[in-house]
Design a protein around this motif. Sequence first.
Motif, PDB file in Angstrom:
ATOM      1  N   TYR A   1      17.196  22.866  11.069  1.00 15.60           N
ATOM      2  CA  TYR A   1      17.847  24.160  10.922  1.00 15.60           C
ATOM      3  C   TYR A   1      17.438  24.762   9.573  1.00 15.60           C
ATOM      4  CZ  TYR A   1      20.990  23.950  14.966  1.00 15.60           C
ATOM      5  OH  TYR A   1      21.497  23.938  16.232  1.00 15.60           O
ATOM      6  N   PRO A   2      16.840  25.949   9.558  1.00 13.58           N
ATOM      7  CA  PRO A   2      16.327  26.529   8.305  1.00 13.58           C
ATOM      8  C   PRO A   2      17.386  26.677   7.216  1.00 13.58           C
ATOM      9  CG  PRO A   2      15.449  27.715  10.186  1.00 13.58           C
ATOM     10  CD  PRO A   2      16.488  26.776  10.727  1.00 13.58           C
ATOM     11  N   LYS A   3      18.588  27.095   7.586  1.00  9.07           N
ATOM     12  CA  LYS A   3      19.637  27.288   6.582  1.00  9.07           C
ATOM     13  C   LYS A   3      19.984  25.976   5.891  1.00  9.07           C
ATOM     14  CE  LYS A   3      23.059  29.899   7.862  1.00  9.07           C
ATOM     15  NZ  LYS A   3      24.330  30.351   8.476  1.00  9.07           N
ATOM     16  N   PHE A   4      20.123  24.923   6.667  1.00  7.77           N
ATOM     17  CA  PHE A   4      20.476  23.633   6.100  1.00  7.77           C
ATOM     18  C   PHE A   4      19.320  23.046   5.304  1.00  7.77           C
ATOM     19  CE2 PHE A   4      21.167  18.919   6.796  1.00  7.77           C
ATOM     20  CZ  PHE A   4      22.122  18.809   5.801  1.00  7.77           C
ATOM     21  N   LEU A   5      18.092  23.186   5.794  1.00 10.45           N
ATOM     22  CA  LEU A   5      16.930  22.696   5.062  1.00 10.45           C
ATOM     23  C   LEU A   5      16.786  23.405   3.714  1.00 10.45           C
ATOM     24  CD1 LEU A   5      14.209  22.228   7.831  1.00 10.45           C
ATOM     25  CD2 LEU A   5      15.312  20.444   6.471  1.00 10.45           C
ATOM     26  N   HIS A   6      17.014  24.708   3.721  1.00 13.65           N
ATOM     27  CA  HIS A   6      16.946  25.469   2.470  1.00 13.65           C
ATOM     28  C   HIS A   6      17.979  24.960   1.481  1.00 13.65           C
ATOM     29  CE1 HIS A   6      17.673  28.843  -0.307  1.00 13.65           C
ATOM     30  NE2 HIS A   6      16.397  29.129  -0.110  1.00 13.65           N
ATOM     31  N   HIS A   7      19.178  24.658   1.968  1.00 15.12           N
ATOM     32  CA  HIS A   7      20.228  24.109   1.105  1.00 15.12           C
ATOM     33  C   HIS A   7      19.799  22.774   0.515  1.00 15.12           C
ATOM     34  CE1 HIS A   7      23.909  22.053  -0.104  1.00 15.12           C
ATOM     35  NE2 HIS A   7      23.639  21.141   0.800  1.00 15.12           N
ATOM     36  N   LEU A   8      19.214  21.883   1.333  1.00 14.15           N
ATOM     37  CA  LEU A   8      18.798  20.574   0.836  1.00 14.15           C
ATOM     38  C   LEU A   8      17.750  20.703  -0.266  1.00 14.15           C
ATOM     39  CD1 LEU A   8      18.500  18.442   4.119  1.00 14.15           C
ATOM     40  CD2 LEU A   8      20.221  18.220   2.334  1.00 14.15           C
ATOM     41  N   VAL A   9      16.752  21.546  -0.023  1.00 11.30           N
ATOM     42  CA  VAL A   9      15.692  21.740  -1.011  1.00 11.30           C
ATOM     43  C   VAL A   9      16.260  22.342  -2.295  1.00 11.30           C
ATOM     44  CG1 VAL A   9      13.567  22.994  -1.518  1.00 11.30           C
ATOM     45  CG2 VAL A   9      13.867  21.932   0.716  1.00 11.30           C
ATOM     46  N   ASP A  10      17.107  23.343  -2.146  1.00  8.94           N
ATOM     47  CA  ASP A  10      17.690  24.004  -3.316  1.00  8.94           C
ATOM     48  C   ASP A  10      18.569  23.038  -4.107  1.00  8.94           C
ATOM     49  OD1 ASP A  10      18.175  26.542  -4.800  1.00  8.94           O
ATOM     50  OD2 ASP A  10      20.238  26.187  -4.156  1.00  8.94           O
ATOM     51  N   SER A  11      19.362  22.250  -3.408  1.00  8.11           N
ATOM     52  CA  SER A  11      20.257  21.317  -4.077  1.00  8.11           C
ATOM     53  C   SER A  11      19.487  20.235  -4.816  1.00  8.11           C
ATOM     54  CB  SER A  11      21.199  20.671  -3.049  1.00  8.11           C
ATOM     55  OG  SER A  11      22.069  19.748  -3.662  1.00  8.11           O
ATOM     56  N   LEU A  12      18.450  19.694  -4.184  1.00  7.97           N
ATOM     57  CA  LEU A  12      17.657  18.657  -4.831  1.00  7.97           C
ATOM     58  C   LEU A  12      16.919  19.200  -6.055  1.00  7.97           C
ATOM     59  CD1 LEU A  12      16.221  16.737  -1.747  1.00  7.97           C
ATOM     60  CD2 LEU A  12      17.682  15.784  -3.528  1.00  7.97           C
ATOM     61  N   SER A  13      16.412  20.417  -5.949  1.00  6.30           N
ATOM     62  CA  SER A  13      15.696  20.993  -7.089  1.00  6.30           C
ATOM     63  C   SER A  13      16.643  21.263  -8.249  1.00  6.30           C
ATOM     64  CB  SER A  13      14.974  22.277  -6.674  1.00  6.30           C
ATOM     65  OG  SER A  13      15.888  23.276  -6.239  1.00  6.30           O
ATOM     66  N   GLU A  14      17.864  21.724  -7.962  1.00  3.48           N
ATOM     67  CA  GLU A  14      18.849  21.956  -9.018  1.00  3.48           C
ATOM     68  C   GLU A  14      19.225  20.653  -9.711  1.00  3.48           C
ATOM     69  OE1 GLU A  14      20.160  24.519 -10.348  1.00  3.48           O
ATOM     70  OE2 GLU A  14      19.609  26.174  -9.043  1.00  3.48           O
ATOM     71  N   LYS A  15      19.383  19.584  -8.926  1.00  2.00           N
ATOM     72  CA  LYS A  15      19.750  18.299  -9.515  1.00  2.00           C
ATOM     73  C   LYS A  15      18.620  17.743 -10.368  1.00  2.00           C
ATOM     74  CE  LYS A  15      23.127  17.161  -5.943  1.00  2.00           C
ATOM     75  NZ  LYS A  15      23.466  16.337  -4.770  1.00  2.00           N
ATOM     76  N   LEU A  16      17.402  17.913  -9.915  1.00  2.00           N
ATOM     77  CA  LEU A  16      16.261  17.473 -10.713  1.00  2.00           C
ATOM     78  C   LEU A  16      16.190  18.254 -12.018  1.00  2.00           C
ATOM     79  CD1 LEU A  16      13.657  15.876 -11.126  1.00  2.00           C
ATOM     80  CD2 LEU A  16      12.463  17.622  -9.780  1.00  2.00           C
TER      81      LEU A  16
END
Length: 230
Positions: free
Chosen positions: A121-136
């Motif tokens: 699901y694009p919305k959920f995938l975008h959230h995962l990528v955004d969240s991981l990048s913010e944490k990094l």
Amino acid sequence: MKRIMNQDLLKQYMNTCHLENIFDQDILEHAQLHFYPKNEFILKADFSLDFYYVIVDGKVKITYPLENGKSILLKFYNENNSLGNLELLKNIPICCNVEAIKDTYLVGIPSDILRKNYMDYPKFLHHLVDSLSEKLYATLNNSSYNLTYPLINRLCSYLVEYLTDKDYILLNSSFHEIAQFLGTTYRHLNRTFNELESKSIIKCENKTVYILDETRLRDLSKNIYMKSLY
């Protein structure tokens, strides 16, 4: 952990935290509201990830366990932060311990349901990528602050994270763990605590830290560890 069966409260949290921006409606149909009291573990390292969580109320701390039995404090998370990103994507055991440092509510989606039906699901995938990048970014940022700011600023920032409506803080971590997190030695940490006491900003009695001057404590903290994850 206690599952809260109040659907109205679940919907209220989902609306307040705008979870529709993360999950499509058919995913939210599987959502559960979980409650963890202060000092209870939400996730434990090396266990399987049963739920992908979004914190909707409360605060948690993230620690990484070491082979010698000790652990390193990595980060504090509060509302609108998610737990289990890497484990969900890589389908691996939980990497870190997550403990509630105040009463915490989380909206959880069963991880097996997400993996089987909704990972594309694009919305959920975008959230995962955004969240991981913010944490990094936050991890790299905080590491650089440990090299840049004096210990007194880093320690004040650490203490500010534990502030509540009370005039004291109960430290859950050992002084050795705090020293590891702040990138210093036990002796230097102890000297810095004594310096803050001499300035009448705090008073320490074992692991209880009484806040004598919150304004000066916050001024010294410089919000070091409160980056974009908040």
